[in-house]
Structures are given as C-alpha cells and as structure tokens.
Design a protein around this motif. Structure first.
Motif, PDB file in Angstrom:
ATOM      1  N   PHE A 195      45.490 -24.796  37.062  1.00  0.00           N
ATOM      2  CA  PHE A 195      45.609 -24.025  38.447  1.00  0.00           C
ATOM      3  C   PHE A 195      44.833 -23.788  39.216  1.00  0.00           C
ATOM      4  CE2 PHE A 195      48.821 -21.340  36.476  1.00  0.00           C
ATOM      5  CZ  PHE A 195      50.818 -21.920  36.213  1.00  0.00           C
ATOM      6  N   GLY A 196      43.480 -24.024  39.286  1.00  0.00           N
ATOM      7  CA  GLY A 196      42.323 -24.100  40.287  1.00  0.00           C
ATOM      8  C   GLY A 196      41.459 -25.800  39.951  1.00  0.00           C
ATOM      9  N   MET A 197      41.983 -26.351  38.968  1.00  0.00           N
ATOM     10  CA  MET A 197      41.230 -27.264  39.075  1.00  0.00           C
ATOM     11  C   MET A 197      42.088 -28.613  39.445  1.00  0.00           C
ATOM     12  SD  MET A 197      39.299 -27.294  35.186  1.00  0.00           S
ATOM     13  CE  MET A 197      40.948 -27.394  34.518  1.00  0.00           C
ATOM     14  N   ALA A 198      43.057 -28.306  38.877  1.00  0.00           N
ATOM     15  CA  ALA A 198      43.746 -30.171  39.003  1.00  0.00           C
ATOM     16  C   ALA A 198      44.852 -29.320  40.039  1.00  0.00           C
ATOM     17  CB  ALA A 198      44.646 -30.100  38.236  1.00  0.00           C
ATOM     18  N   TRP A 199      45.209 -28.042  40.111  1.00  0.00           N
ATOM     19  CA  TRP A 199      46.289 -28.416  41.253  1.00  0.00           C
ATOM     20  C   TRP A 199      46.207 -27.007  42.166  1.00  0.00           C
ATOM     21  CZ3 TRP A 199      50.629 -31.448  40.563  1.00  0.00           C
ATOM     22  CH2 TRP A 199      51.195 -31.581  39.271  1.00  0.00           C
ATOM     23  N   ASN A 200      44.789 -27.187  43.398  1.00  0.00           N
ATOM     24  CA  ASN A 200      45.013 -25.742  43.731  1.00  0.00           C
ATOM     25  C   ASN A 200      46.016 -26.254  45.213  1.00  0.00           C
ATOM     26  OD1 ASN A 200      43.361 -28.393  45.799  1.00  0.00           O
ATOM     27  ND2 ASN A 200      41.790 -28.121  44.989  1.00  0.00           N
ATOM     28  N   ALA A 201      46.141 -27.276  45.717  1.00  0.00           N
ATOM     29  CA  ALA A 201      47.423 -27.051  46.678  1.00  0.00           C
ATOM     30  C   ALA A 201      47.892 -25.974  45.993  1.00  0.00           C
ATOM     31  CB  ALA A 201      48.444 -28.470  47.119  1.00  0.00           C
ATOM     32  N   TYR A 202      48.854 -26.708  45.314  1.00  0.00           N
ATOM     33  CA  TYR A 202      50.116 -25.679  44.488  1.00  0.00           C
ATOM     34  C   TYR A 202      49.784 -23.851  44.116  1.00  0.00           C
ATOM     35  CZ  TYR A 202      52.328 -23.733  40.746  1.00  0.00           C
ATOM     36  OH  TYR A 202      53.718 -22.761  39.424  1.00  0.00           O
ATOM     37  N   SER A 203      48.121 -23.714  43.968  1.00  0.00           N
ATOM     38  CA  SER A 203      48.181 -22.269  43.574  1.00  0.00           C
ATOM     39  C   SER A 203      47.785 -21.796  44.935  1.00  0.00           C
ATOM     40  CB  SER A 203      46.533 -22.526  42.828  1.00  0.00           C
ATOM     41  OG  SER A 203      46.450 -22.683  42.054  1.00  0.00           O
ATOM     42  N   ARG A 204      47.597 -22.179  46.129  1.00  0.00           N
ATOM     43  CA  ARG A 204      47.273 -21.833  47.676  1.00  0.00           C
ATOM     44  C   ARG A 204      49.209 -21.495  47.664  1.00  0.00           C
ATOM     45  NH1 ARG A 204      43.576 -25.257  48.554  1.00  0.00           N
ATOM     46  NH2 ARG A 204      44.927 -27.254  49.119  1.00  0.00           N
ATOM     47  N   PHE A 205      50.188 -22.268  47.551  1.00  0.00           N
ATOM     48  CA  PHE A 205      51.074 -22.180  48.210  1.00  0.00           C
ATOM     49  C   PHE A 205      51.650 -20.966  47.481  1.00  0.00           C
ATOM     50  CE2 PHE A 205      55.803 -23.012  47.855  1.00  0.00           C
ATOM     51  CZ  PHE A 205      55.816 -22.643  49.401  1.00  0.00           C
ATOM     52  N   VAL A 206      51.527 -21.132  46.236  1.00  0.00           N
ATOM     53  CA  VAL A 206      52.232 -19.783  45.701  1.00  0.00           C
ATOM     54  C   VAL A 206      51.866 -18.726  45.306  1.00  0.00           C
ATOM     55  CG1 VAL A 206      53.607 -21.212  44.231  1.00  0.00           C
ATOM     56  CG2 VAL A 206      51.583 -20.477  43.019  1.00  0.00           C
ATOM     57  N   GLY A 207      50.287 -18.092  45.593  1.00  0.00           N
ATOM     58  CA  GLY A 207      49.312 -17.872  44.981  1.00  0.00           C
ATOM     59  C   GLY A 207      49.557 -16.057  45.703  1.00  0.00           C
ATOM     60  N   ASP A 208      50.252 -16.424  46.329  1.00  0.00           N
ATOM     61  CA  ASP A 208      50.679 -14.695  47.666  1.00  0.00           C
ATOM     62  C   ASP A 208      51.978 -13.544  46.271  1.00  0.00           C
ATOM     63  OD1 ASP A 208      48.836 -14.652  48.689  1.00  0.00           O
ATOM     64  OD2 ASP A 208      50.054 -15.624  50.607  1.00  0.00           O
ATOM     65  N   ILE A 264      60.233 -13.161  48.976  1.00  0.00           N
ATOM     66  CA  ILE A 264      59.593 -13.530  50.010  1.00  0.00           C
ATOM     67  C   ILE A 264      59.947 -14.062  51.056  1.00  0.00           C
ATOM     68  CG2 ILE A 264      58.167 -14.331  47.984  1.00  0.00           C
ATOM     69  CD1 ILE A 264      60.100 -16.967  50.385  1.00  0.00           C
ATOM     70  N   GLU A 265      59.255 -13.573  52.258  1.00  0.00           N
ATOM     71  CA  GLU A 265      59.293 -14.350  53.583  1.00  0.00           C
ATOM     72  C   GLU A 265      58.804 -15.653  54.027  1.00  0.00           C
ATOM     73  OE1 GLU A 265      58.926 -11.283  56.454  1.00  0.00           O
ATOM     74  OE2 GLU A 265      56.543 -10.594  56.121  1.00  0.00           O
ATOM     75  N   PHE A 266      59.232 -16.334  54.645  1.00  0.00           N
ATOM     76  CA  PHE A 266      58.383 -17.829  54.548  1.00  0.00           C
ATOM     77  C   PHE A 266      56.912 -17.565  56.433  1.00  0.00           C
ATOM     78  CE2 PHE A 266      58.139 -22.389  55.163  1.00  0.00           C
ATOM     79  CZ  PHE A 266      57.457 -22.487  53.574  1.00  0.00           C
ATOM     80  N   GLY A 297      64.973 -22.359  52.783  1.00  0.00           N
ATOM     81  CA  GLY A 297      63.586 -23.500  53.187  1.00  0.00           C
ATOM     82  C   GLY A 297      61.831 -23.300  52.386  1.00  0.00           C
ATOM     83  N   VAL A 298      62.500 -22.138  51.385  1.00  0.00           N
ATOM     84  CA  VAL A 298      60.939 -22.914  50.310  1.00  0.00           C
ATOM     85  C   VAL A 298      61.068 -23.911  49.343  1.00  0.00           C
ATOM     86  CG1 VAL A 298      60.110 -21.223  48.981  1.00  0.00           C
ATOM     87  CG2 VAL A 298      61.118 -19.946  51.143  1.00  0.00           C
ATOM     88  N   TRP A 299      60.593 -24.576  48.716  1.00  0.00           N
ATOM     89  CA  TRP A 299      60.091 -25.709  48.386  1.00  0.00           C
ATOM     90  C   TRP A 299      58.568 -26.534  48.274  1.00  0.00           C
ATOM     91  CZ3 TRP A 299      63.653 -27.244  52.044  1.00  0.00           C
ATOM     92  CH2 TRP A 299      63.323 -28.128  53.088  1.00  0.00           C
TER      93      TRP A 299
END
Length: 498
Positions: free
Chosen positions: A76-89, A156-158, A429-431
C-alpha cells in the motif's frame, strides 16, 4: 507495460499467492478444533491423532500465510501511496482491529496451543484451540470489511476531497461485507474439506488399502476422509445460498461487473444465464459470440423473479459516462491516463470466465464430495488405482474456484479501485479510479524489480511449503505422535514418581 500495469501485476501475483494459504488456514483451524473437541468428549485415540496430524499441516500453512501476508501491508505504501492516502482514514480502524484484536488473540492462543500439550488441562487446551481458530475467522471479517468498503463505501463523509470515517459500525455492518463474509468462510471450508479428502485417500491407498477396518490408523484416515467430504458438501450448499445473496447485491451495487460476468452486451427482459460462450467475448458489442444459455435464470439471479429486465453493457456505459465523466482528469499525476477516455467495461474474458470457473470448480468439488461419501460408506474404500490420485487432484478444485472468485471480484470493479454507489444505500460521490491510485513517484523499472524479486521469493517459499507438507504427509500420524517409552522406562518412571 506502463507503471499502472506493472503495479497491478505485482499486487495480483502476491495477493493470489497469499490467498492460497488463507482459506486453508481458516478452514483447517476450525476443523482441527472440532477434532480436538471430539477427542475431549470421547477419548478415542483416532481423534487425538487427527488433531495432531492435521494441526501440524495447519501450522505449516499458517506460518507461510503470515510471511506472505506481511507484503500486502507494505505494498500500500510502496506502489499505491495515492490509494493509501485516499482510504487511510477509513481503513485504519478495521485493519487496526484485525491486528490488535484478531491477530493478537490468534497468535497468543496458537502459541499456548502449540506448547500447552501436557502442560495445560485438556479443557483449557481445547479452549485455546477454539480461541485461535475463531480468531482466524474474525481476522477474515475485518479484512473483508475493508475490502467491502472499496466495493460499497459507507459510514463516511467527504472532506477536502477525501473520505473521513464517521461510523465504524456502518463499515462493519455494511451489507456488502455481511454478504461476502459467509460466502468467503464457506469457501474456506470447501478448501479444507477437499484437503482432508485428498490426503486421507492417498494415505489409505498407499499404506492401508488392505488393512483391517478396525486398524486404528486406518480409522484415522477413513474418519478424516468422511469428515472432509461432509464438510465440502455442506460448504457448497452454503456457497450456493450465500452466493445468490451476494450476486443480487452486486447486480444492485455494481451492475457493470455483473453484466460483464454474463457478457450481457444488450439489455434483456427476461434475461438468460450464459453457461458458456464460443467466440471473442472481449468485444463489448458481442458480435460473433455464440452463447449457450438457460432462459429466465439471470433475471432470477439478479432480481429474484423470472421476468425482470437486466441491463447490458451498452446501456450501462452511457449511464456511467453521465455520472462519472467520459475522460480521466487532465492531471499530470494521472500519467499516461491524463485526459484519456475512460473505459468503463472491465476485461470481459477475465470476468466472464472467472465467474464460470468459480461456479464450475465449486460444483466439481461438491460432486467429488458426493462420490466420496457414497464410495466410502460402511468403512469401504474403492479398489481402483485411479481413485486416490483423482482425490489428490481434487484438492485443487476449490482452490481454483476461490482464486477465480477473487479475480472476478477485483477485476470486475475496474476502472475503479473504490467503486461508486449507484444507489442511495451508500455515500454518493465517493470513488477513485485505479489509474489515480498508483504511486506517482516510481519509475516502471523500480516496480518491475520488486515484481521480479517478490515472485522469485514466493517461488522459493512455495518449494519450502510443498517440501514440508509432503514430508509430514508421508510421515503420517507416526511423525506427529510422541513415541511410546519402553516398558523398563515406564516402570522406572512410576517407581520414581511414587
């Protein structure tokens, strides 16, 4: 290949390899606890031998599962850090629960179970077996809760372009995870049942084919054989029921995935279920494809009746374009995909055949279980030499079905890594597009190097696991049971004790 393709291949290879261990560990853990319960209640030696033998194989698989599972977190941190920031919370809570609650309990009581033989009372030792086995199931639930949020965002809320968790109970009670969890657990039991059948059949055929039915070791293998067959049969029934529930939910939440699973290019009312197709199913217009179908069944699978309409790919594409756009954002962080048209139709051959492999190999395993129960009734065992090798090959059927199901689930969600909600049951609206999720600071050569290194390492681990499994299977119950002390040592020990 570009960076996104390489990153997806890496995650796919490591995840599929890891998932080979997961269902076997979960299924075997519960069955081993059941075997020990039978020994505790009856005192029969065969159940103790079964607990020791199958428990040893479960431990080997568990260790390999831990080693290969760690890589998933790092990716998640190596190859998918943008994804990790998006779903981390959102993912922080269920993944923390998996680590602190499930895995902590699992590892603690597994250690007590391993080293507690003859040190803990039988009742306490049995409680440890059930504690770690149920913890493996709980671990699967928390992981599935995170994955199900990707399929259907809730709770969640956006805020500032990122989802922020507002209710962990909504995430844990997501109707997607409530459908996926029992389906996954039944899949684990199908794998474990076939594993018992294959190995027990091979042991009887190779060593106990002509032995007395009252021979204690033969009873071990015959009981394991029958137990595995019953578990596999019940598991298939559970898979069919839970799969129907999950399928109806997918038709509602991810209609494009299910239309692709059927290569349903044009809407139909009533809709027929495709058994298999001949032709190029990769073309969204389905020209030149001949499909053998069962009338009305797809309408029932989608909506619970035999006459309703099921939307096809050509009708869904404009709907997706209207809701989520026709082109990717013209953002440099999108790399080669910036400003390009969005392909909302997933890989049709993968989703179509993956769906059929999942069902087909699951049904094949169930037919094998029925055959085993019939052929081994009343302490019998088939005399043909073909039977045991066929049973060993049958171990692979539920494995293939499980893997095909996961590939279908993940590939069918494309081009989204976090799928949007087409209905009011989730948060609108979340994707997130998969093309947005990959790390932008990596060069293709860097991620390709990690793919090669991890694939080679996993290949070595596969050799190690197979070697250990074969070694202990060949050793049989003798390799896991402590040797009986000589008579003179017994008498000396007793005289010393008194």
């Amino acid at each position: 290949m570009d960076l996104l393709d390489i990153a997806r291949w890496q995650f796919g290879i490591t995840t599929v390899y890891h998932f080979l261990m997961v269902p076997l560990t979960i299924g075997l853990a519960i069955l081993v606890a059941a075997m020990q319960t039978a020994w505790y209640r009856t005192g029969q030696p065969r159940y103790l031998k079964m607990t020791k033998f199958w428990g040893k194989l479960m431990l080997i698989n568990f260790a390999m599962g831990v080693v290969t599972g760690i890589v998933q977190e790092f990716q998640f941190g190596m190859a998918w850090n943008a994804y990790s920031r998006f779903v981390g919370d959102v993912f922080g809570a269920p993944l923390a629960m998996e680590g602190l609650i499930a895995f902590f309990v699992e590892s603690t009581f597994l250690g007590l179970w391993i080293f507690g033989w003859d040190r803990l009372s039988k009742r306490v030792h049995l409680a440890c077996a059930w504690a770690f086995s149920l913890a493996t199931v709980a671990s699967a639930f928390f992981i599935l809760a995170a994955n199900s949020w990707m399929q259907h965002p809730v709770g969640i809320e956006f805020v500032d372009g990122r989802p922020r968790l507002t209710s962990i109970w909504a995430v844990l009670g997501n109707n997607t995870v409530l459908a996926a969890f029992p389906h996954t657990v039944f899949g684990c039991f199908a794998v474990a049942g076939a594993f018992l059948v294959g190995i027990a059949a091979w042991k009887i055929a190779s060593k106990h084919r002509h032995s007395d039915p009252d021979d204690e070791d033969r009873k071990v293998w015959h009981t394991s054989l029958r137990m595995g067959a019953w578990v596999g049969l019940v598991a298939f029934a559970g898979l069919a029921i839970s799969g129907d529930v999950q399928g109806k939910l997918m038709f509602e939440q991810q209609p494009m995935k299910m239309a692709s699973a059927e290569a349903l290019c044009h809407s139909e009312a009533p809709a027929s279920f495709s058994i298999f197709a001949i032709g190029d199913v990769s073309r969204p217009d389905c020209e030149g494809v001949k499909s053998f179908t069962v009338p009305y069944i797809l309408s029932f699978l989608a909506n619970g009746d035999f006459s309703s309409e099921v939307r096809g790919v050509e009708q869904l594409v404009p709907e997706y374009q209207h809701k989520y756009g026709t082109h990717y954002p013209d953002d440099p962080r999108m790399g080669a995909f910036a400003g390009q048209p969005i392909k909302y139709v997933p890989n049709l051959p993968v989703t179509y055949w993956g769906f059929r492999f999942m069902i087909g190999f699951g049904g094949l395993a169930a037919l094998g279980a029925v055959a085993v129960l019939w052929l081994t009734r009343e302490q019998r065992f088939p005399k043909g030499r073909w039977w045991a090798p066929l049973a060993v090959l049958g171990i692979g059927a539920p494995f293939v079905g499980n893997i095909a199901g996961w590939v279908f689930t993940e590939m069918g969600r494309q081009p989204f890594v976090v799928a949007p909600n087409p209905n009011p049951s989730g948060v609108d609206g979340v994707w997130m597009f998969t093309a947005q999720a990959v790390s932008g600071n990596l060069a293709p050569g860097e991620i390709l190097t990690s793919v090669i290194a991890l694939t080679a390492l996993y290949g070595v681990l596969a050799v190690v696991e197979i070697f250990l499994m074969v070694r202990f299977v060949r050793g049989g119950v003798e390799s896991v049971m402590p040797p009986e002390p000589p008579e003179d040592e017994k008498s000396e020990a007793l005289s010393f004790a008194y």
